[in-house]
Each structure stands twice: as structure tokens, then as C-alpha cells.
Write a protein that holds these residues in place. Structure first.
Motif: not given
Length: 280
Positions: A168-195
Motif C-alpha cells: 500500500a505504501a510503496e504504491l502510493g510512493a510510486v504514484a507520488g514520484g518518489a525515488e527508489p530508496e524512499a519507496v523502499e523506506l516507506f515500504g519498511e514503515y508500512a510493513e512495521r505498522v502492519g506487524v
């Protein structure tokens, strides 16, 4: 809350439009029963907020947000069949309302509509496909190779719940034009929120009142399902503390990504803090 409600309304409108166009009418009604009966819309909200966090327009992420909600609901339909749970969000679950066959077709229909929404972007297709592999492996692990330690439980939670939050977070970051590293960090953020969300869910199943929760409680124990309460000797209070640790790590990843949209980031911070204290 008006800020967030407007964004959730965008997703709800898209969900309704897609479902209205589904044929035959019977399948449309089944999808409506599952998706429009309620739900927190946490994952699509994350998608839209992640897009805005990188300067994007929430409208640009609506299809991705609706798609991830369809995927989530498809997984819930199957979960309820496995668990023989006849209530979801205070209403009959899909199999209880329509029967096992129609419920499985409903799950398939939800996934089909989801991938139609992702199909315009190759990156989105890859992100969701990877999440679904993780989700499938998590579901299989829960049934076959049951975790027996806290570490094994955490891996299960990462796959079963964290993976869709990450997507969910990575999709949004991609739609917002984020750089790959930022997409990955947002993915980590959301994964930990999910856990953290899953750990709190396990505590609520063990301790909450069913009427307050809007679904049956005690399911983990009744089904001998490997919740953190079942797998470990941790008390509910200790589990909540572990969830808070995940929340803090999520917040650290969020800050490291250096998003620029402060209003959206504030809500993402609030989400990481809310999931560990929620009562539903």
C-alpha cells in the motif's frame, strides 16, 4: 479528521464505481456485500497519504488505493472460510451469506478487479504480485508449518499482514514520484505498522469484547491458530510493548525517507501510533 475522510471518500467512490460495473449482477452484489459493508480503509488511506507525502495529488493514487482494498478484502473472504467465521464487520461473512462456492468466486472477482486497476503501471503490478506471494506463503505457513517461537511468529506476521501494508505504501510512493530508496523506506514503515497492527489484533482477539470488536473473539484459541498470544508466553501487555517497538521503528523509517508533504506525513505518524492502542 476531515482531511483523512475526504481521501477515504475518494477511494470509496472508486470502489462503488468499479463494483457497479461488475457483471453479472449477482457477483456485483456479492462484491458490494464484502467491500462496502464497512472497514477501516487503512491500507488505501496509506496509499493516498504516501502519494501526497512526496508531493503527488491523491487523485493520482486512487486506483492503486482501491486496488489494494480489493486485494485485502479478497484475503478476508478466504480467511473467514478457513476460520469458519460467520461474522465480518458486524455482518455475515461472504461464505455465511452466499455459501462457499460463491464466496470463492467473490474472492476471485475482487482480485480480478484489483489487477485491472494496477494494470496501467508495471511497477504497481510487480509490487502487488510480490505482496501476494508473501501473503500466500504466510497463509500456507499458518496452516502447515506453524510458528513455535516469537521470531517465527514475527516472520508470519510480516508475510500475512505486513506485506499488504508495505505494498500500500510503496504504491502510493510510486504514484507520488518518489525515488527508489524512499519507496523502499516507506515500504519498511508500512510493513512495521502492519506487524504492529497484527500483534494488537492478536491481543484484541484474546482480550476484547466481541460486540465492541465487531467480530467474534477468542478465534485464535478456538482454532488453535498461531497468534502471538498462543505461540509465546508473553502477556498482552508485553505484546503491546513489542508492537510499540515496531511502531517506533516504523516512524524512524518514515523520517529517513525525508518526505516533503507535512500534512500527509503527520497522518502517517499518527497511524503508526494509533495501531498499537486501537480498540477495534
Amino acid at each position: 479528521m476531515e482531511y483523512l475522510e475526504r481521501r477515504v471518500a475518494l477511494v470509496d467512490d472508486r470502489l462503488e464505481t468499479v463494483i457497479d460495473d461488475v457483471e453479472p449482477d449477482e457477483l456485483s452484489a456479492e462484491l458490494e456485500h464484502v467491500v462496502l459493508a464497512g472497514g477501516k480503509r487503512v491500507r488505501p488511506a496509506v496509499t493516498l497519504l504516501a502519494c501526497e507525502a512526496f508531493g503527488g495529488d491523491p487523485e493520482d493514487a486512487v486506483d492503486f488505493g482501491a486496488g489494494i482494498e480489493f486485494v485485502h478484502n479478497a484475503s478476508l473472504v478466504v480467511d473467514d472460510i478457513i476460520d469458519r467465521s460467520d461474522v465480518r464487520r458486524g455482518t455475515p461473512s461472504a461464505w455465511a451469506e452466499f455459501g462457499y462456492g460463491p464466496a470463492l468466486i467473490t474472492s476471485d472477482g475482487l482480485l480480478g478487479e484489483a489487477f485491472a486497476l494496477f494494470s496501467s503501471d508495471e511497477r504497481a503490478m510487480r509490487i502487488v504480485a510480490e505482496a501476494m506471494v508473501e501473503l500466500g506463503e504466510g497463509e500456507a505457513t499458518e496452516l502447515a508449518a506453524r510458528p513455535t517461537t516469537e521470531a517465527e511468529y514475527m516472520e508470519l506476521a510480516r508475510r500475512k499482514t505486513g506485506a499488504l501494508f508495505r505494498a500500500a505504501a510503496e504504491l502510493g510512493a510510486v504514484a507520488g514520484g518518489a525515488e527508489p530508496e524512499a519507496v523502499e523506506l516507506f515500504g519498511e514503515y508500512a510493513e512495521r505498522v502492519g506487524v504492529a497492527f497484527q500483534m494488537r489484533d492478536d491481543v484484541l482477539d484474546a482480550t476484547a469484547d466481541a460486540d465492541d470488536l465487531g467480530k467474534p473473539t477468542g478465534q485464535d484459541a478456538e482454532m488453535d491458530r498461531p497468534s502471538v498470544v498462543q505461540v509465546t508466553s508473553l502477556s498482552p501487555e508485553e505484546v503491546d510493548a513489542r508492537a510499540r517497538e515496531q511502531s517506533e521503528l516504523a516512524l524512524a523509517a518514515l523520517e529517513e525517507a525525508e518526505p516533503s508533504g507535512e500534512a500527509a506525513v503527520d497522518y502517517l505518524r499518527d497511524l503508526a501510533e494509533f495501531v498499537v492502542v486501537r480498540e477495534r
